[in-house]
Design a protein around this motif. Sequence first.
Motif, PDB file in Angstrom:
ATOM      1  N   ASP A  21      14.008  -2.834   6.305  1.00  0.00           N
ATOM      2  CA  ASP A  21      15.279  -2.122   6.132  1.00  0.00           C
ATOM      3  C   ASP A  21      15.163  -0.631   6.440  1.00  0.00           C
ATOM      4  O   ASP A  21      16.153   0.090   6.347  1.00  0.00           O
ATOM      5  CB  ASP A  21      15.802  -2.315   4.709  1.00  0.00           C
ATOM      6  CG  ASP A  21      16.235  -3.757   4.446  1.00  0.00           C
ATOM      7  OD1 ASP A  21      16.627  -4.437   5.413  1.00  0.00           O
ATOM      8  OD2 ASP A  21      16.172  -4.194   3.283  1.00  0.00           O
ATOM      9  N   GLY A  22      13.945  -0.160   6.769  1.00  0.00           N
ATOM     10  CA  GLY A  22      13.775   1.233   7.160  1.00  0.00           C
ATOM     11  C   GLY A  22      13.299   2.168   6.068  1.00  0.00           C
ATOM     12  O   GLY A  22      13.235   3.378   6.274  1.00  0.00           O
ATOM     13  N   ALA A  23      12.963   1.636   4.893  1.00  0.00           N
ATOM     14  CA  ALA A  23      12.404   2.480   3.832  1.00  0.00           C
ATOM     15  C   ALA A  23      10.940   2.770   4.153  1.00  0.00           C
ATOM     16  O   ALA A  23      10.247   1.950   4.755  1.00  0.00           O
ATOM     17  CB  ALA A  23      12.523   1.796   2.476  1.00  0.00           C
ATOM     18  N   GLY A  24      10.462   3.953   3.753  1.00  0.00           N
ATOM     19  CA  GLY A  24       9.079   4.320   4.004  1.00  0.00           C
ATOM     20  C   GLY A  24       8.305   4.455   2.708  1.00  0.00           C
ATOM     21  O   GLY A  24       8.833   4.911   1.697  1.00  0.00           O
ATOM     22  N   HIS A  25       7.038   4.019   2.706  1.00  0.00           N
ATOM     23  CA  HIS A  25       6.197   4.221   1.529  1.00  0.00           C
ATOM     24  C   HIS A  25       4.735   4.291   1.950  1.00  0.00           C
ATOM     25  O   HIS A  25       4.345   3.818   3.013  1.00  0.00           O
ATOM     26  CB  HIS A  25       6.417   3.128   0.475  1.00  0.00           C
ATOM     27  CG  HIS A  25       6.042   1.737   0.886  1.00  0.00           C
ATOM     28  ND1 HIS A  25       4.796   1.194   0.630  1.00  0.00           N
ATOM     29  CD2 HIS A  25       6.739   0.756   1.523  1.00  0.00           C
ATOM     30  CE1 HIS A  25       4.751  -0.050   1.078  1.00  0.00           C
ATOM     31  NE2 HIS A  25       5.909  -0.343   1.629  1.00  0.00           N
ATOM     32  N   HIS A  26       3.919   4.923   1.096  1.00  0.00           N
ATOM     33  CA  HIS A  26       2.477   5.028   1.297  1.00  0.00           C
ATOM     34  C   HIS A  26       1.786   4.192   0.222  1.00  0.00           C
ATOM     35  O   HIS A  26       2.267   4.116  -0.906  1.00  0.00           O
ATOM     36  CB  HIS A  26       1.977   6.473   1.125  1.00  0.00           C
ATOM     37  CG  HIS A  26       2.766   7.500   1.856  1.00  0.00           C
ATOM     38  ND1 HIS A  26       2.593   7.769   3.187  1.00  0.00           N
ATOM     39  CD2 HIS A  26       3.728   8.362   1.428  1.00  0.00           C
ATOM     40  CE1 HIS A  26       3.411   8.748   3.551  1.00  0.00           C
ATOM     41  NE2 HIS A  26       4.109   9.116   2.506  1.00  0.00           N
ATOM     42  N   PHE A  27       0.646   3.624   0.572  1.00  0.00           N
ATOM     43  CA  PHE A  27      -0.107   2.910  -0.445  1.00  0.00           C
ATOM     44  C   PHE A  27      -1.580   2.899  -0.072  1.00  0.00           C
ATOM     45  O   PHE A  27      -1.953   2.379   0.975  1.00  0.00           O
ATOM     46  CB  PHE A  27       0.415   1.474  -0.603  1.00  0.00           C
ATOM     47  CG  PHE A  27      -0.424   0.639  -1.524  1.00  0.00           C
ATOM     48  CD1 PHE A  27      -0.690   1.050  -2.821  1.00  0.00           C
ATOM     49  CD2 PHE A  27      -0.959  -0.560  -1.091  1.00  0.00           C
ATOM     50  CE1 PHE A  27      -1.481   0.288  -3.674  1.00  0.00           C
ATOM     51  CE2 PHE A  27      -1.746  -1.334  -1.933  1.00  0.00           C
ATOM     52  CZ  PHE A  27      -2.004  -0.909  -3.223  1.00  0.00           C
ATOM     53  N   GLN A  28      -2.422   3.493  -0.945  1.00  0.00           N
ATOM     54  CA  GLN A  28      -3.857   3.616  -0.686  1.00  0.00           C
ATOM     55  C   GLN A  28      -4.642   2.541  -1.441  1.00  0.00           C
ATOM     56  O   GLN A  28      -5.512   2.838  -2.238  1.00  0.00           O
ATOM     57  CB  GLN A  28      -4.337   5.009  -1.102  1.00  0.00           C
ATOM     58  CG  GLN A  28      -3.711   6.138  -0.308  1.00  0.00           C
ATOM     59  CD  GLN A  28      -4.177   6.137   1.139  1.00  0.00           C
ATOM     60  OE1 GLN A  28      -5.278   5.708   1.440  1.00  0.00           O
ATOM     61  NE2 GLN A  28      -3.341   6.622   2.035  1.00  0.00           N
ATOM     62  N   GLY A  29      -4.336   1.284  -1.188  1.00  0.00           N
ATOM     63  CA  GLY A  29      -5.041   0.202  -1.851  1.00  0.00           C
ATOM     64  C   GLY A  29      -6.273  -0.233  -1.094  1.00  0.00           C
ATOM     65  O   GLY A  29      -6.402   0.009   0.104  1.00  0.00           O
ATOM     66  N   LYS A  30      -7.204  -0.879  -1.799  1.00  0.00           N
ATOM     67  CA  LYS A  30      -8.450  -1.369  -1.199  1.00  0.00           C
ATOM     68  C   LYS A  30      -8.628  -2.832  -1.578  1.00  0.00           C
ATOM     69  O   LYS A  30      -9.434  -3.173  -2.439  1.00  0.00           O
ATOM     70  CB  LYS A  30      -9.640  -0.543  -1.684  1.00  0.00           C
ATOM     71  CG  LYS A  30      -9.508   0.957  -1.420  1.00  0.00           C
ATOM     72  CD  LYS A  30     -10.601   1.733  -2.139  1.00  0.00           C
ATOM     73  CE  LYS A  30     -10.337   3.231  -2.072  1.00  0.00           C
ATOM     74  NZ  LYS A  30     -11.335   3.993  -2.866  1.00  0.00           N
ATOM     75  N   CYS A  31      -7.872  -3.695  -0.925  1.00  0.00           N
ATOM     76  CA  CYS A  31      -7.917  -5.110  -1.254  1.00  0.00           C
ATOM     77  C   CYS A  31      -7.236  -5.885  -0.124  1.00  0.00           C
ATOM     78  O   CYS A  31      -7.034  -5.356   0.972  1.00  0.00           O
ATOM     79  CB  CYS A  31      -7.223  -5.372  -2.597  1.00  0.00           C
ATOM     80  SG  CYS A  31      -7.574  -7.011  -3.311  1.00  0.00           S
ATOM     81  N   GLU A  32      -6.894  -7.132  -0.412  1.00  0.00           N
ATOM     82  CA  GLU A  32      -6.077  -7.923   0.502  1.00  0.00           C
ATOM     83  C   GLU A  32      -4.672  -8.007  -0.075  1.00  0.00           C
ATOM     84  O   GLU A  32      -4.502  -8.264  -1.273  1.00  0.00           O
ATOM     85  CB  GLU A  32      -6.657  -9.327   0.687  1.00  0.00           C
ATOM     86  CG  GLU A  32      -5.839 -10.210   1.611  1.00  0.00           C
ATOM     87  CD  GLU A  32      -6.457 -11.580   1.852  1.00  0.00           C
ATOM     88  OE1 GLU A  32      -5.718 -12.504   2.244  1.00  0.00           O
ATOM     89  OE2 GLU A  32      -7.682 -11.723   1.633  1.00  0.00           O
ATOM     90  N   SER A  54     -11.078   7.721  -0.059  1.00  0.00           N
ATOM     91  CA  SER A  54      -9.860   8.317  -0.608  1.00  0.00           C
ATOM     92  C   SER A  54      -8.657   7.993   0.260  1.00  0.00           C
ATOM     93  O   SER A  54      -7.516   8.045  -0.191  1.00  0.00           O
ATOM     94  CB  SER A  54     -10.029   9.837  -0.723  1.00  0.00           C
ATOM     95  OG  SER A  54     -10.271  10.403   0.557  1.00  0.00           O
ATOM     96  N   VAL A  55      -8.924   7.649   1.516  1.00  0.00           N
ATOM     97  CA  VAL A  55      -7.878   7.215   2.435  1.00  0.00           C
ATOM     98  C   VAL A  55      -8.267   5.850   2.969  1.00  0.00           C
ATOM     99  O   VAL A  55      -9.410   5.629   3.365  1.00  0.00           O
ATOM    100  CB  VAL A  55      -7.716   8.207   3.611  1.00  0.00           C
ATOM    101  CG1 VAL A  55      -6.753   7.648   4.641  1.00  0.00           C
ATOM    102  CG2 VAL A  55      -7.214   9.550   3.102  1.00  0.00           C
ATOM    103  N   THR A  56      -7.341   4.909   2.947  1.00  0.00           N
ATOM    104  CA  THR A  56      -7.638   3.564   3.420  1.00  0.00           C
ATOM    105  C   THR A  56      -6.906   3.270   4.716  1.00  0.00           C
ATOM    106  O   THR A  56      -5.900   3.911   5.040  1.00  0.00           O
ATOM    107  CB  THR A  56      -7.252   2.506   2.373  1.00  0.00           C
ATOM    108  OG1 THR A  56      -5.836   2.567   2.140  1.00  0.00           O
ATOM    109  CG2 THR A  56      -7.998   2.739   1.073  1.00  0.00           C
ATOM    110  N   VAL A  57      -7.418   2.279   5.457  1.00  0.00           N
ATOM    111  CA  VAL A  57      -6.774   1.814   6.684  1.00  0.00           C
ATOM    112  C   VAL A  57      -6.810   0.292   6.699  1.00  0.00           C
ATOM    113  O   VAL A  57      -7.603  -0.336   5.998  1.00  0.00           O
ATOM    114  CB  VAL A  57      -7.471   2.346   7.959  1.00  0.00           C
ATOM    115  CG1 VAL A  57      -7.387   3.855   8.039  1.00  0.00           C
ATOM    116  CG2 VAL A  57      -8.924   1.892   8.005  1.00  0.00           C
TER     117      VAL A  57
END
Length: 225
Positions: A21-32, A54-57
């Motif tokens: 729908d065009g909303a933006g969010h950030h999330f620095q998780g380390k999992c599946e 500290s930063v995930t990809v």
Amino acid sequence: SCVDVGATCQAAGDPHYVTFDGAGHHFQGKCEYVLVKDCLLKQFQVNVQNIGGSVTVTRAVAIYIANVGVIVMKQGSQITVNGIAVTGYPYTVPADGSRISKIHGRMRVYLVNTGVVVYWDGAHFVEVTVPVDYFNRTCGLCGQYNGDLSDDLQTPNGTVYHPSHPTFSSSLMSRHAYHEFGISWAVTGNNRLLLRDTELCQDSTAVPDNPCTNQPDIAEAAETY
């Protein structure tokens, strides 16, 4: 007359998510995590594995197709279909005719029975496009495809988080909303498509600091994506 061709969700960089729908969010998780799935008929599901400090990809993408199996795409454009490596393109999945191709260095998977298309650049960018048939049928980090930005951060149990702004925001309120929403979509046990059942996630219940505030060099690199 106008024709609705569906909607697209993206995860890129560290990762920045843009919902259907065009909303933006950030999330620095380390999992599946569940990036998107068909929450009505369970025809398909796309999971992502995020790694880093500290930063995930995003390191890998898995596509589950009902009654067919799992397509896994990892960094470096390594692809397997039900555990068997794909070595030539274009490739047709024998069970249902879904097609895997390589276009300008990016992998494209077309799910023939659903019309869903998944792009993977082999590094950190993934994009999922769903046809209009999936209106009001999706859930996951890509949100609900229903034209309403206000309910995109909905968890599996129905809780809806509301950031301070519907697009990317670094406020504490927004970071809390993004974090709680993100970890709610972590995949555990035998529901995983990428991680082994026994592998532990590194998600924390604490709201992380904004890495772009604390590390300007990372912020500059992230914004290029």
